[in-house]
Structures are given as C-alpha cells and as structure tokens.
Design an enzyme around this catalytic site. Structure first.
Site, short mmCIF file in Angstrom:
data_model
loop_
_atom_site.label_atom_id
_atom_site.label_comp_id
_atom_site.label_asym_id
_atom_site.label_seq_id
_atom_site.Cartn_x
_atom_site.Cartn_y
_atom_site.Cartn_z
CB VAL A 45 0.48 -2.64 0.87
CG1 VAL A 45 0.31 -2.98 -0.60
CG2 VAL A 45 -0.47 -3.49 1.71
CB CYS A 46 4.02 1.34 0.03
SG CYS A 46 2.45 2.18 -0.26
CB THR A 47 7.35 -1.80 2.80
OG1 THR A 47 7.27 -0.55 3.49
CG2 THR A 47 8.71 -2.43 3.08
#
Length: 213
Positions: A45-47
């Site tokens: 998700v952070c990516t």
C-alpha cells in the site's frame, strides 16, 4: 507527546532522509507542506501511495506544496525502496522520505498508536501552512491507503478559504460554488468581495461561484 491539534505549530526536527539531512522548518521555507507517515518500507500500500505522490508532483507544485514522507526504516533501505517504487509505479520519487529509525519524528507527531500497533506508525497526514501551523490532519489505519484526490481537495479548500471570506460545502471540489461566511453581512463589502454576484438560499446561507484566487 500530547496529540497535536489544529492551530498548533508543527514541531521542528532534524532527521536523516533519502535526500540527506532535513532540518524541517528550514526545509519547508515559505511553502505549504504535506507530511505523511508510512508503517514500513516495501509494504504494497505504501508503495502505491509514494508512487501516486510522485505522479502528482506537478499538482503539488502548482499549489506551492512540498510533500515529505516518513518511515521508521533507515536511509539505505529507503533508497532501495525508491528504486522499487519507480520501477513498479512507473514514476520518479523526487521528494524526501525521512528515515525515522530513532522514532524522533514519530514521537513528535504522535504517529505510533499503541492500540493499533506498538511499533508501526499509523497513516497520518499533516497539512502545514507557510507559518508552520497545522491546518488539517487525516489519520488512517495501516491497512487503508489514502485518497490523494481528497488530499488535494483539502489543500485547495484551505488555500481558497485563507484568501476569501468563504467556506467550502460538503463534497466541494475546486471550481464548485462556495458558501459566504455568515459573519459577512455588510452589503457594501459583499458587493466588493463578490462583484459577480451571489445567491441567497436561506436568510443565513449565501452561495457564490468560486471567487477568483
């Protein structure tokens, strides 16, 4: 550290980052800042979020906003992660990612919520104006990615309402009608501020097309 509230001064700090040492207030200068946290490097998700931030570089720049991310992993890992983000999200990350291994920033900004996780930071966003004042915050759990259309919408609202005596209604987007502040009652001032006119929906509610910025 007590929870930061709207109107508080954003805490200053010095921390390492993917672009060298960041002295936060000096780095921010006279710009608006969006500071946002990530639970860990290389999480899917952070990516996508960092890729989306990079893809919106022109939108942030047009608004005079500098994005800066924070993750508790070290610089060398950030640099590897940036390569992965650029490759998988087809973009170029050109903003700093703070390497908060010692939890300096996480502590100052209350990013670790023990009832959610004792180690991973939540997904918080701080909207900070040029005076270093916290103007808005959003917090998501680690499992929920941010809506970047909403981040831009909040910035647009803050900047517009700073320059005009208006407020933005529910679901407002840049270009939509706005609400004249109820405190503005003088007919002469209304005519001066809104020369294109406005409409009164209720005795207490006046709506105008978005004023020129």
């Amino acid at each position: 550290m007590a929870t930061l509230r709207l109107g508080d001064t954003a805490p200053d700090f010095t921390q390492q980052s993917s672009q060298g040492t960041i002295r936060f207030h000096a780095w921010a200068g006279d710009a608006w800042v969006v500071l946002f946290s990530h639970p860990a490097d290389f999480t899917p998700v952070c990516t996508t979020e960092l890729g989306r931030t990079a893809a919106l570089a022109g939108e942030f720049a047009r608004r005079g906003v500098k994005p800066i991310a924070v993750s508790v992993d070290p610089v060398d890992q950030h640099l590897q992660w940036i390569g992965d983000i650029d490759a998988t999200q087809n973009t170029t990350v050109d903003f700093p990612i703070l390497a908060d291994a010692d939890r300096t920033v996480s502590t100052l900004y209350d990013l670790i919520h023990p009832n959610a996780s004792t180690t991973a930071t939540v997904r918080s966003v701080f909207f900070i104006d040029p005076a270093k004042t916290i103007r808005a915050t959003l917090t998501y759990p680690a499992s929920t990615g941010r809506n970047f259309d909403e981040l831009l919408r909040v910035i647009d609202s803050l900047q517009l309402t700073d320059s005009h005596k208006v407020a933005t209604p529910a679901d407002w987007k840049d270009g939509d009608d706005v609400v004249i502040l109820p405190s503005l009652q003088d007919p002469a001032e209304l005519a001066e501020r809104f020369p294109k006119g406005f409409r009164t929906v209720r005795p207490y509610l006046r709506i105008t097309p978005q004023p020129n910025r």
